[in-house]
Design a protein around this motif. Structure first.
Motif, PDB file in Angstrom:
ATOM      1  N   PRO A 164      97.809  25.100  42.424  1.00 42.50           N
ATOM      2  CA  PRO A 164      97.675  23.744  41.911  1.00 42.50           C
ATOM      3  C   PRO A 164      96.555  22.967  42.591  1.00 42.50           C
ATOM      4  CG  PRO A 164      99.360  23.756  43.586  1.00 42.50           C
ATOM      5  CD  PRO A 164      98.872  25.181  43.449  1.00 42.50           C
ATOM      6  N   ASP A 165      96.259  21.824  42.027  1.00 41.74           N
ATOM      7  CA  ASP A 165      95.382  20.848  42.647  1.00 41.74           C
ATOM      8  C   ASP A 165      96.033  20.422  43.966  1.00 41.74           C
ATOM      9  OD1 ASP A 165      94.112  18.419  43.398  1.00 41.74           O
ATOM     10  OD2 ASP A 165      93.559  18.015  41.321  1.00 41.74           O
ATOM     11  N   LEU A 166      95.306  20.527  45.058  1.00 45.28           N
ATOM     12  CA  LEU A 166      95.883  20.235  46.368  1.00 45.28           C
ATOM     13  C   LEU A 166      96.335  18.787  46.512  1.00 45.28           C
ATOM     14  CD1 LEU A 166      93.265  22.112  48.589  1.00 45.28           C
ATOM     15  CD2 LEU A 166      95.567  22.897  47.974  1.00 45.28           C
ATOM     16  N   ARG A 167      95.851  17.909  45.664  1.00 42.85           N
ATOM     17  CA  ARG A 167      96.239  16.501  45.749  1.00 42.85           C
ATOM     18  C   ARG A 167      97.619  16.249  45.164  1.00 42.85           C
ATOM     19  NH1 ARG A 167      91.163  14.321  42.522  1.00 42.85           N
ATOM     20  NH2 ARG A 167      91.719  16.229  41.398  1.00 42.85           N
ATOM     21  N   PHE A 168      98.128  17.185  44.365  1.00 40.32           N
ATOM     22  CA  PHE A 168      99.383  16.958  43.647  1.00 40.32           C
ATOM     23  C   PHE A 168     100.265  18.194  43.769  1.00 40.32           C
ATOM     24  CE2 PHE A 168      95.902  14.854  41.326  1.00 40.32           C
ATOM     25  CZ  PHE A 168      96.272  13.538  41.491  1.00 40.32           C
ATOM     26  N   SER A 169     101.352  18.084  44.488  1.00 37.58           N
ATOM     27  CA  SER A 169     102.277  19.201  44.582  1.00 37.58           C
ATOM     28  C   SER A 169     102.831  19.540  43.204  1.00 37.58           C
ATOM     29  CB  SER A 169     103.442  18.838  45.511  1.00 37.58           C
ATOM     30  OG  SER A 169     104.502  19.761  45.366  1.00 37.58           O
ATOM     31  N   PRO A 170     102.966  20.837  42.894  1.00 36.22           N
ATOM     32  CA  PRO A 170     103.600  21.209  41.626  1.00 36.22           C
ATOM     33  C   PRO A 170     105.117  21.065  41.685  1.00 36.22           C
ATOM     34  CG  PRO A 170     103.087  23.178  42.860  1.00 36.22           C
ATOM     35  CD  PRO A 170     102.527  22.026  43.655  1.00 36.22           C
ATOM     36  N   TYR A 171     105.657  20.819  42.863  1.00 40.63           N
ATOM     37  CA  TYR A 171     107.103  20.673  43.037  1.00 40.63           C
ATOM     38  C   TYR A 171     107.553  19.225  42.891  1.00 40.63           C
ATOM     39  CZ  TYR A 171     106.786  25.342  45.159  1.00 40.63           C
ATOM     40  OH  TYR A 171     106.543  26.674  45.399  1.00 40.63           O
ATOM     41  N   LEU A 172     106.884  18.334  43.643  1.00 39.78           N
ATOM     42  CA  LEU A 172     107.323  16.946  43.678  1.00 39.78           C
ATOM     43  C   LEU A 172     106.193  16.071  44.196  1.00 39.78           C
ATOM     44  CD1 LEU A 172     109.588  14.753  43.563  1.00 39.78           C
ATOM     45  CD2 LEU A 172     110.199  15.439  45.911  1.00 39.78           C
ATOM     46  N   VAL A 173     105.892  14.992  43.467  1.00 40.89           N
ATOM     47  CA  VAL A 173     104.955  13.963  43.923  1.00 40.89           C
ATOM     48  C   VAL A 173     105.738  12.660  44.028  1.00 40.89           C
ATOM     49  CG1 VAL A 173     102.868  12.634  43.424  1.00 40.89           C
ATOM     50  CG2 VAL A 173     102.955  15.078  42.887  1.00 40.89           C
TER      51      VAL A 173
END
Length: 404
Positions: A164-173
């Motif tokens: 994923p984009d390192l700025r946005f977790s694919p688990y939880l933001v």
């Protein structure tokens, strides 16, 4: 019980909300540790916190505006800070063995190490600069940022083109804002809008409470550390703020947060001080004049206090626009506002009850969002994935990516 490792930027506006979430996790019986500079963390989260040290190095002052501020953020801070802290974050994960990493949106070493270890991680977005992909309409800027992300992935030994984009977790933001403040901005389902995370803090500086006159209204002026990095701009703004409040002494008292020597001979009804116990002072305030950082904006609105915002850089213009759209404040130009214009803006938010009413509605939206407690609950759910990962069981992120 689960184990959480926090890695946030060494900035007060990022550490305080992370500390509130950490306190909520501890209250639920979880364990928490930190990665970062002990000199920066311990004064803000307490001396008893477990901190795996990164050390600290100087970075160029971030005084640019507009798109130049985005370039300097990444080139002068995010990228070098990621490279500098990556080895320390790896050591901390090996030593602490967390179930979940909680990672500041621009503390990218945490995301890289989580990917390498196959650990679930949550993004803590204490800034709104990236929410809603604001650079989608600026493809060259977006591509430039993604180029930095690819380079950092390669530096960490990860495939450059992998999501994923390192700025946005694919688990939880976890976004420290609310739907009422961001309006119709479209966000993925795994973005949790929990509102500001606020909790008890270490004792603040002494404050001359006897200064406050209950017969007058009280206005706080603060421009934050961003503006203070540019001494000329901030000193000039302080002077204009003093000028704006100087003729209101019969009905207003001002409290101006400014470094020593920035203001000379203020009128008797204006207190100039380098620090204040902000949360303790908020119930006494009738308006706040500020730079528009998300932490300051949300803390102010959490007490139903309206704002005059003079944005300077990064996400501050975005935050100012959202406050104005919600009816909870007035925007002025940081560089060009004249004392009489700033005075008119302050009088407007003090005398027009619609601004305080709108600030109250945003306060209610923050309460409904749940704050630090809601963030801790979401992190507790995510921790079950981390515990499965530690046992060698497959985990499934909320966006459907398999993790080892």
């Amino acid at each position: 019980m689960s184990r959480f490792l926090f890695f946030v930027l060494p900035l007060t506006g990022h550490i305080y909300p992370a500390g509130a979430v950490a306190q909520a996790l501890v209250a639920r019986g979880h364990e928490v540790a930190w990665v970062g500079s002990k000199a920066r963390l311990h004064p803000l989260i307490g001396d008893d916190a477990t901190v795996y040290p990164t050390g600290m190095r100087p970075y160029r002052g971030q005084a640019d505006t507009g798109l130049a501020s985005v370039r300097s953020l990444w080139s002068e801070f995010v990228v070098p800070y990621t490279r500098f802290t990556l080895p320390s974050v790896r050591k901390a994960v090996d030593a602490y063995s967390p179930d979940v990493l909680v990672v500041d949106q621009h503390a990218l070493a945490g995301a890289l190490v989580a990917e390498q270890h196959g650990l679930p991680w949550a993004t803590l977005a204490s800034s709104s600069i990236e929410l809603g992909e604001p650079f989608r309409s600026l493809p060259k800027v977006d591509a430039w940022i993604r180029g930095h992300l690819a380079t950092l992935r390669e530096h960490a030994g990860l495939p450059a083109d992998e999501v994923p984009d390192l700025r946005f977790s694919p688990y939880l933001v976890i976004a420290l804002t609310s739907r009422a403040l961001i309006g119709d901005l479209v966000l993925p389902d795994h973005f949790a809008l929990v509102g500001p995370a606020i909790s008890a803090r270490p004792p603040g500086p002494d404050f001359p409470w006897e200064f406050l006159d209950g017969r007058r209204r009280h206005v706080l002026v603060t421009v934050g550390t961003m503006a203070e990095n540019n001494a000329t701009d901030s000193t000039d703004f302080y002077a204009r703020a003093i000028g704006a409040l100087s003729d209101l002494g019969d009905r207003v008292q001002g409290i101006v947060i400014a470094p020593p020597g920035a203001v000379h001979d203020p009128p008797a009804h204006i207190l100039v001080t380098p620090r204040v116990p902000l949360l303790e002072l908020m119930p006494h305030l009738d308006a706040v004049v500020c730079h528009g950082g998300l932490n300051t904006v949300c803390e102010t609105l959490s007490y139903g206090v309206p704002l005059v915002i003079a944005p300077l850089t990064r996400d501050q213009p975005i935050n100012a626009a959202r406050v104005v759209a919600a009816g909870a404040g007035v925007r002025v130009n940081f560089a060009r506002v004249r004392p009489e214009q700033l005075r008119a803006a302050v009088i407007e938010v003090l005398d027009n009850p619609s601004y305080r009413a709108a600030a109250g509605r945003l306060r209610e939206s923050f309460v409904a969002a749940g704050g630090a407690g809601a963030a801790a609950d979401r992190l507790g759910e995510l921790a079950r994935l981390g515990q499965r990962a530690r046992l060698g069981q497959p985990t499934q992120s909320p966006v459907g990516q398999e993790r080892a």
